[in-house]
Scaffold this motif. Structure first.
Motif, PDB file in Angstrom:
ATOM      1  N   ILE A  23      15.430  15.019   1.814  1.00 56.04           N
ATOM      2  CA  ILE A  23      16.238  15.642   0.765  1.00 56.04           C
ATOM      3  C   ILE A  23      15.455  15.875  -0.513  1.00 56.04           C
ATOM      4  CG2 ILE A  23      18.434  14.788   1.637  1.00 56.04           C
ATOM      5  CD1 ILE A  23      18.274  12.596  -0.516  1.00 56.04           C
ATOM      6  N   LYS A  24      14.144  15.676  -0.473  1.00 49.14           N
ATOM      7  CA  LYS A  24      13.332  15.874  -1.679  1.00 49.14           C
ATOM      8  C   LYS A  24      13.393  17.317  -2.130  1.00 49.14           C
ATOM      9  CE  LYS A  24      10.066  12.126  -1.358  1.00 49.14           C
ATOM     10  NZ  LYS A  24       8.713  11.721  -1.116  1.00 49.14           N
TER      11      LYS A  24
ATOM     12  N   TYR B  46      24.965   4.236 -11.509  1.00 53.80           N
ATOM     13  CA  TYR B  46      23.648   4.506 -10.924  1.00 53.80           C
ATOM     14  C   TYR B  46      23.769   4.900  -9.455  1.00 53.80           C
ATOM     15  CZ  TYR B  46      21.187   2.271 -14.838  1.00 53.80           C
ATOM     16  OH  TYR B  46      20.686   1.949 -16.068  1.00 53.80           O
ATOM     17  N   GLU B  47      22.841   5.754  -9.027  1.00 51.69           N
ATOM     18  CA  GLU B  47      22.654   5.945  -7.599  1.00 51.69           C
ATOM     19  C   GLU B  47      21.957   4.681  -7.109  1.00 51.69           C
ATOM     20  OE1 GLU B  47      20.759   9.761  -6.930  1.00 51.69           O
ATOM     21  OE2 GLU B  47      22.767  10.641  -6.982  1.00 51.69           O
TER      22      GLU B  47
ATOM     23  N   MET C 103      11.645   9.429  -7.788  1.00 50.03           N
ATOM     24  CA  MET C 103      12.988   9.073  -7.375  1.00 50.03           C
ATOM     25  C   MET C 103      13.236   7.612  -7.745  1.00 50.03           C
ATOM     26  SD  MET C 103      14.569   9.990  -3.594  1.00 50.03           S
ATOM     27  CE  MET C 103      13.478  11.370  -3.327  1.00 50.03           C
TER      28      MET C 103
ATOM     29  N   THR D 139      27.655   1.702  -8.343  1.00 51.79           N
ATOM     30  CA  THR D 139      27.923   3.102  -8.669  1.00 51.79           C
ATOM     31  C   THR D 139      29.155   3.222  -9.572  1.00 51.79           C
ATOM     32  OG1 THR D 139      26.913   3.816  -6.600  1.00 51.79           O
ATOM     33  CG2 THR D 139      28.363   5.384  -7.689  1.00 51.79           C
TER      34      THR D 139
ATOM     35  N   ASN E 212      24.250   5.171  -1.904  1.00 53.35           N
ATOM     36  CA  ASN E 212      25.130   6.061  -2.659  1.00 53.35           C
ATOM     37  C   ASN E 212      24.254   7.046  -3.409  1.00 53.35           C
ATOM     38  OD1 ASN E 212      27.306   4.616  -1.776  1.00 53.35           O
ATOM     39  ND2 ASN E 212      27.787   3.677  -3.737  1.00 53.35           N
ATOM     40  N   GLN E 213      24.351   8.315  -3.041  1.00 54.72           N
ATOM     41  CA  GLN E 213      23.538   9.344  -3.690  1.00 54.72           C
ATOM     42  C   GLN E 213      24.316  10.644  -3.768  1.00 54.72           C
ATOM     43  OE1 GLN E 213      20.109  10.983  -1.679  1.00 54.72           O
ATOM     44  NE2 GLN E 213      18.952  10.961  -3.573  1.00 54.72           N
ATOM     45  N   ASN E 214      24.305  11.247  -4.945  1.00 50.66           N
ATOM     46  CA  ASN E 214      24.963  12.542  -5.168  1.00 50.66           C
ATOM     47  C   ASN E 214      26.412  12.550  -4.687  1.00 50.66           C
ATOM     48  OD1 ASN E 214      22.569  13.605  -6.238  1.00 50.66           O
ATOM     49  ND2 ASN E 214      21.842  14.226  -4.212  1.00 50.66           N
ATOM     50  N   GLY E 215      27.117  11.451  -4.961  1.00 51.72           N
ATOM     51  CA  GLY E 215      28.527  11.390  -4.617  1.00 51.72           C
ATOM     52  C   GLY E 215      28.825  11.168  -3.144  1.00 51.72           C
ATOM     53  N   LYS E 216      27.792  10.920  -2.339  1.00 52.69           N
ATOM     54  CA  LYS E 216      27.993  10.674  -0.914  1.00 52.69           C
ATOM     55  C   LYS E 216      27.443   9.303  -0.557  1.00 52.69           C
ATOM     56  CE  LYS E 216      27.817  15.503   0.478  1.00 52.69           C
ATOM     57  NZ  LYS E 216      27.018  16.541   1.116  1.00 52.69           N
ATOM     58  N   GLN E 217      27.921   8.793   0.585  1.00 53.48           N
ATOM     59  CA  GLN E 217      27.443   7.494   1.049  1.00 53.48           C
ATOM     60  C   GLN E 217      26.871   7.636   2.450  1.00 53.48           C
ATOM     61  OE1 GLN E 217      30.171   3.958   1.813  1.00 53.48           O
ATOM     62  NE2 GLN E 217      29.069   3.348  -0.050  1.00 53.48           N
TER      63      GLN E 217
END
Length: 192
Positions: free
Chosen positions: A191-192, A62-63, A1, A57, A122-127
């Motif tokens: 979330i892995k 980038y995440e 990751m 982002t 910020n990951q996968n479009g969510k915060q």
């Protein structure tokens, strides 16, 4: 990751890398070619963390995660708070900041304070936001050579040392940034 950590503060980057498991790699702003100063114009610690994460982002794709930290002193109605890094003015100067804070507290008996760190991920479009708080007191004088920022004048609750007198391992286990980072790591592990 892999994530960008939205900071050019080498001390912060080193501290975060010590806290993260080896399975999580972080890139600094320099690593992605971001050499500009990200505006920190929010009036809250949460707001500045969000501004920094969103800047990376939106502009670099980038995440990432970003943090903002403030020292909140009870007798000063929460100051320096969001202005902690530049409390004594521009450019940011840790010694001048500590000197100003000690001067402003010289007549105060209530020296209670807390460090507050907020991390925005910020990951996968969510915060997601993670908050860590370390309560303690402001000492009368500076003590210790470790750490950075206000560490030589902050003594955490239930400890006789300032953050600047502690080993990195002890500080990371009890600090505001350490607590926020542990919440971030726990979340990433789910979330892995």
């Amino acid at each position: 990751m892999q994530f960008v950590f939205a900071s050019n503060n080498k001390n912060k980057i080193r501290e975060i890398q010590q806290l993260l498991p080896q399975s999580i790699q972080i890139l600094s702003l320099a690593d992605i070619g971001c050499h500009e100063e990200i505006p920190e114009t929010a009036d809250t610690i949460e707001g500045n963390a969000i501004l920094k994460a969103n800047f990376i982002t939106q502009n670099y794709g980038y995440e990432c995660f970003a943090d903002d930290t403030g020292l909140e002193v009870t007798a000063l109605d929460g100051a320096p708070g969001v202005y902690s890094a530049r409390y004594a003015g521009e450019p940011s100067d840790s010694i001048a900041n500590m000197d100003k804070l000690l001067e402003n507290l010289k007549e105060e008996t209530n020296r209670q304070a807390q460090f507050k760190t907020v991390m925005a991920l910020n990951q996968n479009g969510k915060q997601y936001l993670f908050t860590g708080i370390a309560k303690g007191t402001i000492t009368l004088t500076k003590s210790g050579q470790e750490g950075f920022g206000y560490d030589p004048i902050f003594q955490p609750e239930n400890h006789s040392l300032t953050f600047a007198e502690m080993s990195a391992e002890l500080k990371n286990a009890i600090s505001h940034r350490g607590k926020a980072t542990q919440l971030l790591i726990s979340f990433l592990n789910t979330i892995k």
